[in-house]
Every structure is written in structure tokens, then in C-alpha cells.
Design a protein around this motif. Sequence first.
Motif, PDB file in Angstrom:
ATOM      1  N   ASN A 196      -8.408   9.797   4.824  1.00 39.99           N
ATOM      2  CA  ASN A 196      -8.770  10.424   3.930  1.00 39.99           C
ATOM      3  C   ASN A 196      -7.213  10.989   2.537  1.00 39.99           C
ATOM      4  O   ASN A 196      -6.149  11.533   3.474  1.00 39.99           O
ATOM      5  N   ARG A 245     -10.595   5.117   9.142  1.00 37.84           N
ATOM      6  CA  ARG A 245     -10.875   5.786   7.897  1.00 37.84           C
ATOM      7  C   ARG A 245      -9.823   6.403   7.102  1.00 37.84           C
ATOM      8  O   ARG A 245      -8.994   7.512   8.246  1.00 37.84           O
ATOM      9  N   LEU A 286      -6.677   0.621  -4.169  1.00 35.75           N
ATOM     10  CA  LEU A 286      -6.859   0.330  -2.656  1.00 35.75           C
ATOM     11  C   LEU A 286      -8.259  -0.172  -2.158  1.00 35.75           C
ATOM     12  O   LEU A 286      -8.232  -0.748  -1.400  1.00 35.75           O
ATOM     13  N   LEU A 287      -9.347   0.421  -2.659  1.00 35.48           N
ATOM     14  CA  LEU A 287     -10.428  -0.111  -2.505  1.00 35.48           C
ATOM     15  C   LEU A 287     -10.988  -1.587  -3.087  1.00 35.48           C
ATOM     16  O   LEU A 287     -11.638  -2.390  -2.173  1.00 35.48           O
ATOM     17  N   ASN A 288     -10.038  -2.041  -4.289  1.00 37.67           N
ATOM     18  CA  ASN A 288     -10.227  -2.740  -4.803  1.00 37.67           C
ATOM     19  C   ASN A 288      -9.512  -4.079  -5.727  1.00 37.67           C
ATOM     20  O   ASN A 288      -8.876  -5.216  -5.401  1.00 37.67           O
ATOM     21  N   ASN A 289      -7.755  -3.693  -4.546  1.00 38.28           N
ATOM     22  CA  ASN A 289      -6.261  -4.105  -4.581  1.00 38.28           C
ATOM     23  C   ASN A 289      -6.515  -4.630  -6.139  1.00 38.28           C
ATOM     24  O   ASN A 289      -5.637  -5.182  -5.975  1.00 38.28           O
ATOM     25  N   LYS A 318      -7.281   5.803  -5.366  1.00 38.13           N
ATOM     26  CA  LYS A 318      -8.310   5.170  -4.489  1.00 38.13           C
ATOM     27  C   LYS A 318      -8.348   3.798  -4.829  1.00 38.13           C
ATOM     28  O   LYS A 318      -9.396   3.144  -4.691  1.00 38.13           O
ATOM     29  N   GLU A 319      -9.203   3.729  -6.834  1.00 36.34           N
ATOM     30  CA  GLU A 319      -9.410   2.883  -6.895  1.00 36.34           C
ATOM     31  C   GLU A 319      -8.205   1.189  -6.481  1.00 36.34           C
ATOM     32  O   GLU A 319      -9.071   0.204  -6.445  1.00 36.34           O
ATOM     33  N   TYR A 321       0.765  -1.131   0.153  1.00 36.01           N
ATOM     34  CA  TYR A 321      -0.014   0.163   0.155  1.00 36.01           C
ATOM     35  C   TYR A 321       0.900   1.260  -0.132  1.00 36.01           C
ATOM     36  O   TYR A 321       0.900   2.418  -0.595  1.00 36.01           O
TER      37      TYR A 321
END
Length: 281
Positions: A176, A174, A237-240, A234-235, A115
Amino acid sequence: MPKKRSKTPSLNKLIPQVLPAILEAELYDLYQFSCKHSEPVWPKFKLVEGDRPTQDTIDEFISLTHQGMRIAQGKIICSLLSDGDRYEVSDARRFSYIGISDAIGWQLFKHELAYAKRFFMAQKPPILQEANIESVISIVEQCHENDPDSIALISDLTSFIQIGDIYHVTTHGRTNIYEVKDGETNRHILDILKDMPTLVDAQDVPRLLPNKSDDFQKQVQRVIRQKQRMLSVKETLLNNEGNDAYTGEQVKIHELPTLVENWYSSIIELSANSTPKCTTR
């Protein structure tokens, strides 16, 4: 004839660097705040196997951890924005501050290199005084005021968080990412992008904004690239999985194997306790 390159590496790069002794007390203080401020809570995590810490213990741990990070960052900012140090001390101090800030960032990423790598752009850290640091500090203060137990880390203090100006982790975990823009020009650019949602490719700027100056167009392109990099991160980290913001190559983050608990010791104990009961029947 072209000049042959020397195959011998620069010896200066191989010589260990020793920090000035005058910095020892200050850096130890920063280390305590950034990495060990939650130490009073640690004994509460030494529980019997299988037990889980109470939510109050977890909340106290997070609160103290983030509080120490905020204090360390505040001390670093105050020092970097002040004058008066000898050059050799200032240079060593800046080097050390990057290490302390990296330690904070590494903890916020939960030691997950996959990450952390998504935020690295192979850029040289900027000089703080040349960045819009006053605006960034103002947003950091707002983050901490709205969520007192959170930590808003200034990206420019680190060596590897190079997407977004602020990496903000809330009390509840969370994340940001904030890109801070100030000045009339940037506000005008943000208004343009808001009114032109189809303008998502930096190469389209000269065609869609032909009446604007070259400098203005370049600034718009920079803002668009920054926005695209943040969306890419963002994409991913959200979807791996997604596109690397620096190389554009497809990346996939593999989830670490889950540690499955075993009950072998419990079964042995139960078996030993049941044996006498069985023999008495």
C-alpha cells in the motif's frame, strides 16, 4: 566573453568520506535490526534440495524481519527529531540513516531495481522537521497496530522512494502507498476533488476553480499531480508497463527468466538403484 567551464572535476567529490567512530556502535545496531533481525530463523531454510520451508517458518521469518525494520525506523525517527548533536556528527548520522532506510526499502522491493526506479523522482530528500512528520508517524503507528507484523516505511527517510509518504508492506506481502495530508486546506481540497471526479488534469484547475486564490490553485495542482503519479506507479506495477511518473515516457518491466529446476541428480540416483534390481532378474 563567456567564462569557460573547468573540465577538472571537483576533488572534494572524489575524496572518500569516513564516518565518525562515535557512530559505529549505533549504526551497527541499526544494521542488525534492519537486515539481520530474522537471523535466528535462517538455519530452518537450509533444507534438502527440493524441500520447501513450512508456512510457520516463513511466517516467523517475515514477522522477525519486519519487526527489526520497525525497531530500526523507530530509533532513526527518535534520533532525527532530537537535538544536541554536534553538526559534523549530525550530518554524518543523517547520511548514514538514509543508507539504513534505503537498505530497508531495497529489501521490501525484493532487490528489484526495475520496480524501485518507478518511485524515484530525482528530488532532494526533505528535512524531516519541515515535513508533516507528526501526521505521517501517526499513520505509521496505525498501520502497525492494524497489522502488527507489517512494516510501514516512511518514504522521506530514504533517498529513492519519492512517491507517497508511506510505503506499507503487509504481513502477506500486499503493498500500500499512502499520501498523508493534514490541515483544513488539504481537507478542503480533497473534498473538492471528491465532488469533481472529472478534475484530473492540473492544467484545468484555473478554469474550473476561477474564484480560488493562486496559492490555493497551486496546492490543488500539487495534490492532483501527486495523485496522478501514484496512479501511474500503480498501473505500471500491476501491468508491468505504463508511463514513468517522472519523465512521462512509456516503460515496460520485463519479467526475469524463471529458473526451471532439473532432476538430473535424482535420475542418476534412481538409475544407480535400479541397476542391481535389473541384474538380479
